[in-house]
Scaffold this active site. Structure first.
Site, PDB file in Angstrom:
ATOM      1  N   HIS A  67    -119.483 -18.250  66.429  1.00 11.66           N
ATOM      2  CA  HIS A  67    -120.383 -19.256  65.868  1.00 11.66           C
ATOM      3  C   HIS A  67    -121.129 -20.021  66.961  1.00 11.66           C
ATOM      4  O   HIS A  67    -122.216 -20.542  66.739  1.00 11.66           O
ATOM      5  CB  HIS A  67    -119.612 -20.219  64.966  1.00 11.66           C
ATOM      6  CG  HIS A  67    -119.290 -19.640  63.630  1.00 11.66           C
ATOM      7  ND1 HIS A  67    -119.106 -20.390  62.498  1.00 11.66           N
ATOM      8  CD2 HIS A  67    -119.131 -18.347  63.240  1.00 11.66           C
ATOM      9  CE1 HIS A  67    -118.845 -19.595  61.469  1.00 11.66           C
ATOM     10  NE2 HIS A  67    -118.839 -18.359  61.898  1.00 11.66           N
ATOM     11  N   HIS A  76    -113.775  -9.188  61.838  1.00 11.12           N
ATOM     12  CA  HIS A  76    -112.911  -9.308  60.668  1.00 11.12           C
ATOM     13  C   HIS A  76    -111.704  -8.376  60.730  1.00 11.12           C
ATOM     14  O   HIS A  76    -110.980  -8.222  59.755  1.00 11.12           O
ATOM     15  CB  HIS A  76    -113.730  -9.114  59.395  1.00 11.12           C
ATOM     16  CG  HIS A  76    -114.675 -10.262  59.168  1.00 11.12           C
ATOM     17  ND1 HIS A  76    -115.548 -10.348  58.125  1.00 11.12           N
ATOM     18  CD2 HIS A  76    -114.858 -11.413  59.888  1.00 11.12           C
ATOM     19  CE1 HIS A  76    -116.246 -11.480  58.197  1.00 11.12           C
ATOM     20  NE2 HIS A  76    -115.845 -12.138  59.269  1.00 11.12           N
TER      21      HIS A  76
HETATM   22 FE1  HEB Z   1    -116.614 -13.873  59.994  1.00 12.77          FE
HETATM   23  C1  HEB Z   1    -113.776 -15.659  59.349  1.00 12.77           C
HETATM   24  C2  HEB Z   1    -117.965 -14.873  57.047  1.00 12.77           C
HETATM   25  C3  HEB Z   1    -119.503 -12.120  60.710  1.00 12.77           C
HETATM   26  C4  HEB Z   1    -115.414 -13.159  63.184  1.00 12.77           C
HETATM   27  N1  HEB Z   1    -115.994 -15.051  58.517  1.00 12.77           N
HETATM   28  C5  HEB Z   1    -114.830 -15.730  58.479  1.00 12.77           C
HETATM   29  C6  HEB Z   1    -114.827 -16.528  57.334  1.00 12.77           C
HETATM   30  C7  HEB Z   1    -115.971 -16.300  56.655  1.00 12.77           C
HETATM   31  C8  HEB Z   1    -116.712 -15.354  57.409  1.00 12.77           C
HETATM   32  C9  HEB Z   1    -116.416 -16.889  55.338  1.00 12.77           C
HETATM   33  C10 HEB Z   1    -113.711 -17.468  56.913  1.00 12.77           C
HETATM   34  C11 HEB Z   1    -113.728 -18.803  57.643  1.00 12.77           C
HETATM   35  C12 HEB Z   1    -112.483 -19.526  57.201  1.00 12.77           C
HETATM   36  O1  HEB Z   1    -111.622 -19.784  58.035  1.00 12.77           O
HETATM   37  O2  HEB Z   1    -112.356 -19.778  55.977  1.00 12.77           O
HETATM   38  N2  HEB Z   1    -118.401 -13.542  59.054  1.00 12.77           N
HETATM   39  C13 HEB Z   1    -118.731 -14.016  57.841  1.00 12.77           C
HETATM   40  C14 HEB Z   1    -119.997 -13.507  57.474  1.00 12.77           C
HETATM   41  C15 HEB Z   1    -120.431 -12.738  58.504  1.00 12.77           C
HETATM   42  C16 HEB Z   1    -119.412 -12.773  59.505  1.00 12.77           C
HETATM   43  C17 HEB Z   1    -120.709 -13.788  56.188  1.00 12.77           C
HETATM   44  C18 HEB Z   1    -121.737 -11.980  58.610  1.00 12.77           C
HETATM   45  C19 HEB Z   1    -121.833 -10.889  57.629  1.00 12.77           C
HETATM   46  N3  HEB Z   1    -117.325 -12.856  61.657  1.00 12.77           N
HETATM   47  C20 HEB Z   1    -118.539 -12.256  61.734  1.00 12.77           C
HETATM   48  C21 HEB Z   1    -118.720 -11.744  63.065  1.00 12.77           C
HETATM   49  C22 HEB Z   1    -117.598 -12.040  63.768  1.00 12.77           C
HETATM   50  C23 HEB Z   1    -116.708 -12.723  62.853  1.00 12.77           C
HETATM   51  C24 HEB Z   1    -119.959 -11.034  63.560  1.00 12.77           C
HETATM   52  C25 HEB Z   1    -117.228 -11.764  65.165  1.00 12.77           C
HETATM   53  C26 HEB Z   1    -117.707 -10.803  65.913  1.00 12.77           C
HETATM   54  N4  HEB Z   1    -114.888 -14.327  61.071  1.00 12.77           N
HETATM   55  C27 HEB Z   1    -114.547 -13.843  62.313  1.00 12.77           C
HETATM   56  C28 HEB Z   1    -113.183 -14.169  62.598  1.00 12.77           C
HETATM   57  C29 HEB Z   1    -112.709 -14.873  61.493  1.00 12.77           C
HETATM   58  C30 HEB Z   1    -113.805 -14.977  60.562  1.00 12.77           C
HETATM   59  C31 HEB Z   1    -112.432 -13.795  63.856  1.00 12.77           C
HETATM   60  C32 HEB Z   1    -111.273 -15.396  61.271  1.00 12.77           C
HETATM   61  C33 HEB Z   1    -111.157 -16.851  61.625  1.00 12.77           C
HETATM   62  C34 HEB Z   1    -109.726 -17.291  61.565  1.00 12.77           C
HETATM   63  O3  HEB Z   1    -108.788 -16.476  61.577  1.00 12.77           O
HETATM   64  O4  HEB Z   1    -109.493 -18.523  61.536  1.00 12.77           O
END
Ligand code: HEB
Length: 744
Positions: free
Chosen positions: A97, A286
Site C-alpha cells: 500500500h 494473497h
Molecule cells: Fe491484497 C489483504 C484486497 C492486491 C497483498 N488485500 C487484502 C485485503 C483486501 C485486499 C481487502 C484484506 C485487508 C484486511 O486485513 O482486511 N489486494 C486487494 C485487492 C487487490 C489486492 C482488491 C487488487 C486486486 N494485495 C494485493 C497485492 C498485494 C497484496 C498486489 C501484494 C503484492 N493483501 C496483501 C496481503 C494481505 C492482503 C499480504 C494480507 C494482510 C494481512 O495478513 O494482514
C-alpha cells in the site's frame, strides 16, 4: 471498509485562533495552487540543510537491521497479536500500500517519500490497520534513527516479511528520503466521501472532462460481451476515493469477477503493470496473510487523523470482542487464501482452480467467495480458532475467470518457479519504480541486472576536457541558430523530468529517440536537434551534453545582447541512451499535455492552462519565483514550442530582457480575449487600440494572480534587470541538472 461509506471527517470548525475561520480557499476555491510550489521546505524538515541521507545510510549496519526485522515478524505483541503467529501478511500489505499509490500517469504517489505516515494516506479506508504495522516497526525505526528512513523501512519490512515466509526476493535498493508533511500535490479525485461517489467516472457517451487530453479507458464491448463503458479520470489509478486500486468485492460492490478484471487491468496499467505482472502481484500477495472482517463495520471507530488525542495516532478502535486477533475488523472481508498463510506456497493458484466458488458474505456482510464442498482445512488466525474452508475475494477470482488472466494463472499454477520469478520481479518493480535511475539505489542488495523500467543509461563514453567544451561552444555558435531554437531544444530535453518518480530529464538525450522525438510539443525542438546531431560527431561531447551546452550558449548570447556577461554553468557527464533502452509506452506517459513554459497546450482544456503550468512546475520541483523567472525569460528568448509569438511581449525577441514583465504590468495596454476555445488574448494599446501582442492564459496569469503579480513586479522594477538574468540562469541550470543525481 467495503460495507460502509464513511463520511469525510469535517469537524466543528476551529475558530478564533491563527489559521482558523474562513480561508482564501473557501472564498475562492479555484484559486491557483501556488502553495504546491513551496511544499517540503527546510522549515518542515527537522534534519536541516546539512543532513545527507545517503551518507547516513552508509553508516547503517544493514544486516543487523534485517535481523531485527526478521525477529520482529514473530514477536507477537499483546496489543496487536500476530495472525498465525506472524506479521508477514500485515507487513507485506503495508509495503504494497505504500508503493501502490504510484501512478505512471504523472509519477506522483508511491512509497518513495514516507507519505503513509501522513494524511490522507494514514487514514484511507484501504489502509485500515496499517497504523498498527507502522507502530510495530517503531522500536526498530527508533533504534536505527536517521540511518534508515521510514520510507525505506516500510518497503524493506515488506521484503524481509517475504524472506521470512521463505520467499527469495529480487533485491532491495534504499534511498527513499522521508518527507515531513503531507504532499499537497497528488490528485486523489474529487469525491467528498470515502469510497463514495463516482465522480471520477464518465459513463457511456457523455465523454470525459478532457483535462488530460486523451482518455485511456475500458472499451465499450469486450470479448465477453459485457459492456464496460465507464471511463476513469486521469491520472487516477484507483476506482474509489480511499482505495489503493479496486474494490475487492467487484465494481461498486457487484461481485462479478470478470467485471472486476476490467477494473484491475485498468488500474494496474496505470501503475505501469502488465497482465502477467498484475496476476503475479495479486496472487503473490494473497499467498500470505488473511483479510479481516470478524464483525459488522459499525464496531470500528474513527480513522487515525480523526481519532481522539488519547488514541495517539492510532485509529479504527474496534469494539467487537477483543477488538484484535481473531476479532479484527479491517476490510470487513474475512478471507484466508492458503493453508500456510505465513509461508510461501503455490496454494493460491491450486485453490483457485481446484475448487468451485460459491458467493457468500463475510460476518461483516461483504461479498466474498468460499470453496464449494471443501473440507475446513485452512487455519484460523489463532491456535484455538476453528479451521475454515478456503475463501477468495471477487478480485481474486478475476485471475481465473478473465480469459487473459486465466491463461497466465494456469501457467503459474503448473509452474511454481515461473510464478515465483514473476512475483519477485514484479514486487521489485512495484517497490522501486518511483525511485528514478538505478544509480540512486543504495545498499548491498541492489540487483546487478538492468531493468527496462529503470530507464537504463549506457556507461559514459565521452569525458570532455575544458578545451573540448570550448571547442564545442565555438562550433555551436558557428551554426548560427536562433537563440529560441536552442533554448526550446534544451528545455524540451530536460523538462520531461518528474520529481515524483525521478524519471525523464536531459540525461540520455532521449529526445532523439521515440517517443519524444515524435511528440507534437517537440516539433520545433527537433529541427535544432537535427543540426546538433550533425554537429555532435565533430565534438567530444555526448549529444545529451551538447544539447544542454547549446541552450547555455544561446542564453549567454541573449544575456550579452541585454548587456550582461554571465556564464551559464555547465556540468558535462551526460550519456546518450539507445532506443532499446527506452520503453516507448512507458515514456509515452511523460508527454506533456501542457507545457506553459513553452506556451504549449495540447487541446482545449477544462482545467485552465495556468493550473496546468503550476502542475508542470511542481513536477519540475520549481518554486513560484523560479517558475516566474523561467516563463518571463523563455518568452523573452522567443522559446515557444512552435515558434509562435504568444506572450513574447518585446520588440527584441531573443534578448534576455525583462520586457515580458515590464509590458505585462504596463497600464498602457489592455487585454482582450479573442478566442474562447483556444484561450487566446490580444494585448492592445489603450491609446489608439492597435494590437501590440498576443498572449495565452499562462502569460496573463502573471499579471492577474496577485501573488504572481507581486513576483513579476520584482523583475519589472528598474533595478530588476540584473537580478532577473541571474535568477533566470540559476533556475535554468537547476532544470538542466534535475536528473544529475551523480552531481549530488
Ligand atoms: Fe491484497 C489483504 C484486497 C492486491 C497483498 N488485500 C487484502 C485485503 C483486501 C485486499 C481487502 C484484506 C485487508 C484486511 O486485513 O482486511 N489486494 C486487494 C485487492 C487487490 C489486492 C482488491 C487488487 C486486486 N494485495 C494485493 C497485492 C498485494 C497484496 C498486489 C501484494 C503484492 N493483501 C496483501 C496481503 C494481505 C492482503 C499480504 C494480507 C494482510 C494481512 O495478513 O494482514
Amino acid at each position: 471498509m467495503s460495507t460502509t461509506e464513511t463520511k469525510c471527517p469535517f469537524h466543528a470548525e476551529v475558530a478564533g485562533v491563527a489559521g482558523g475561520g474562513t480561508t482564501n480557499r473557501d472564498w475562492w476555491p479555484n484559486q491557483l495552487r501556488l502553495d504546491l510550489l513551496s511544499q517540503h521546505s527546510e522549515k518542515s524538515n527537522p534534519l536541516g540543510r546539512d543532513f545527507n541521507y545517503r551518507e547516513e545510510f552508509r553508516k547503517l549496519d544493514y544486516y543487523a537491521l534485517k535481523k531485527d526485522l526478521l525477529d520482529l515478524m514473530t514477536d507477537s505483541q499483546d496489543w496487536w497479536p500476530a495472525d498465525f503467529g506472524s506479521y508477514v501478511g500485515l507487513m507485506i500489505r503495508m509495503a504494497w500500500h505504500s508503493a501502490g499509490t504510484y501512478r505512471v500517469g504523472d509519477g506522483r504517489g508511491g512509497g518513495g517519500r514516507g507519505q503513509q505516515r501522513f494524511a490522507p494516506l494514514n487514514s484511507w479506508p484501504d489502509n485500515v490497520s496499517l497504523d498498527k504495522a507502522r507502530r510495530l516497526l517503531w522500536p526498530v525505526k527508533q533504534k536505527y534513527g536517521q540511518k534508515i528512513s521510514w520510507a525505506d523501512l516500510m518497503i524493506l519490512a515488506g521484503n524481509v516479511a517475504l524472506e521470512h515466509a521463505g520467499f527469495r526476493t529480487f533485491g532491495f535498493g534504499a534511498s527513499r528520503e522521508d518527507t515531513w508533511e503531507p504532499d499537497l500535490d497528488v490528485y486523489w479525485g474529487r469525491e467528498r466521501t470515502w469510497l463514495g461517489g463516482d465522480e471520477r467516472y464518465a459513463r457511456g457517451s457523455e465523454g470525459v472532462p478532457k483535462a488530460e487530453g486523451e482518455s485511456v479507458l475500458v472499451s465499450e464491448d469486450d470479448a465477453d460481451g459485457k459492456v464496460h463503458n465507464r471511463k476513469l479520470e486521469n491520472p487516477l489509478a484507483a476506482v474509489q476515493m480511499g482505495l489503493i486500486y479496486v474494490n475487492p468485492e467487484g465494481p461498486d460492490g457487484n461481485p462479478d469477477p470478470v467485471l472486476a478484471a476490467h477494473d484491475i487491468r485498468e488500474t494496474f496499467k496505470r501503475m505501469g503493470m502488465d497482465d502477467e505482472e498484475t496476476v503475479a502481484l495479486i496472487a503473490g500477495g494473497h499467498t500470505l496473510g488473511k483479510t479481516h472482517g470478524a464483525g459488522p463495520a459499525d464496531h470500528v471507530g474513527p480513522d487515525p487523523e480523526a481519532a481522539d488525542l488519547e488514541m495517539q495516532g492510532l485509529g479504527w478502535a474496534n469494539s467487537f470482542g477483543t477488538g484484535k486477533g481473531a476479532d479484527t475488523i479491517t476490510s470487513g472481508l474475512e478471507v484466508t487464501w492458503t493453508s500456510t498463510p505465513a509461508q510461501w506456497s503455490n496454494d493460491f493458484f491450486k485453490h483457485l482452480f481446484d475448487f468451485e466458488w460459491e458467493l457468500t458474505r463475510s460476518p461483516a456482510g461483504a461479498h466474498q467467495w468460499v470453496a464449494k464442498d471443501a473440507e475446513a482445512f485452512i487455519p484460523g488466525p489463532t491456535p484455538d480458532a476453528p479451521r475454515r474452508r478456503p475463501s477468495m475475494l471477487t478480485t481474486d477470482l478475476a485471475l481465473r475467470f478473465d480469459p487473459v488472466y486465466g491463461k497466465i494463472s494456469r501457467r503459474f499454477r503448473d509452474d511454481p518457479q515461473a510464478f515465483a520469478n514473476a512475483f519477485a520481479r514484479a514486487w521489485f518493480k512495484l517497490t522501486h519504480r518511483d525511485m528514478g535511475p538505478k544509480s540512486r539505489y543504495l545498499g548491498p542488495e541492489v540487483p546487478a541486472e538492468d531493468l527496462i523500467w529503470q530507464d537504463p543509461l549506457p556507461k559514459p563514453v565521452h569525458n570532455p576536457t575544458a578545451a573540448d567544451i570550448a571547442d564545442a561552444r565555438a562550433k555551436i555558435q558557428a551554426l548560427g541558430l536562433p537563440v529560441g531554437d536552442l533554448v526550446t531544444l534544451a528545455w524540451a530535453s530536460a523538462s520531461t523530468f518528474r520529481g515524483g518518480d525521478k524519471r525523464g530529464g536531459a540525461n540520455g538525450a532521449r529526445i532523439r529517440l521515440q517517443p519524444q522525438r515524435g511528440w507534437q510539443v517537440n516539433q520545433r525542438a527537433v529541427k535544432a536537434l537535427e543540426a546538433l546531431e550533425r554537429l555532435q560527431p565533430d565534438t567530444a561531447l555526448s549529444l545529451a551534453d551538447l544539447i544542454v551546452l547549446a541552450g547555455g550558449v544561446a542564453i549567454e548570447q541573449a544575456a550579452r545582447d541585454a548587456g550582461f556577461y554571465i556564464e551559464v554553468p555547465f556540468a558535462p557527464g551526460r550519456v546518450d541512451a539507445l532506443q532499446e533502452q527506452t520503453d516507448v509506452e512507458s515514456f509515452g506517459y511523460l508527454e506533456p499535455f501542457a507545457d506553459g513554459f513553452r506556451n504549449y497546450l495540447n487541446a482545449p482544456s477544462a482545467v485552465p492552462a495556468e493550473h496546468l503550468l503550476v502542475d508542470k512546475a511542481q513536477l519540475l520541483t520549481l518554486t513560484a519565483p523560479e517558475m516566474t523567472v523561467l516563463v518571463g525569460g523563455m518568452r523573452a528568448l522567443d522559446a515557444s514550442w512552435d515558434g509562435s509569438r504568444h506572450g513574447v511581449f518585446t520588440d527584441r525577441p531573443g534578448v534576455l530582457t525583462t520586457d515580458y514583465f515590464v509590458n505585462l504590468l504596463d497600464m498602457a495596454y489592455e487585454w482582450k480575449a479573442t478566442s474562447e476555445e483556444r484561450q487566446l488574448y490580444e494585448v492592445r494599446e489603450r491609446r489608439g487600440g492597435a494590437v501590440k501582442w498576443t498572449a495565452t492564459r499562462v502569460d496573463l496569469v502573471f499579471g492577474s494572480n496577485s501573488v504572481l503579480r507581486a513576483l513579476s513586479e520584482v523583475y519589472a522594477s528598474a533595478d530588476g534587470a540584473e537580478k532577473f538574468v541571474r535568477d533566470f540562469v540559476a533556475a535554468w541550470t537547476k532544470v538542466m541538472n534535475l536528473d544529475r543525481f551523480d552531481l549530488l
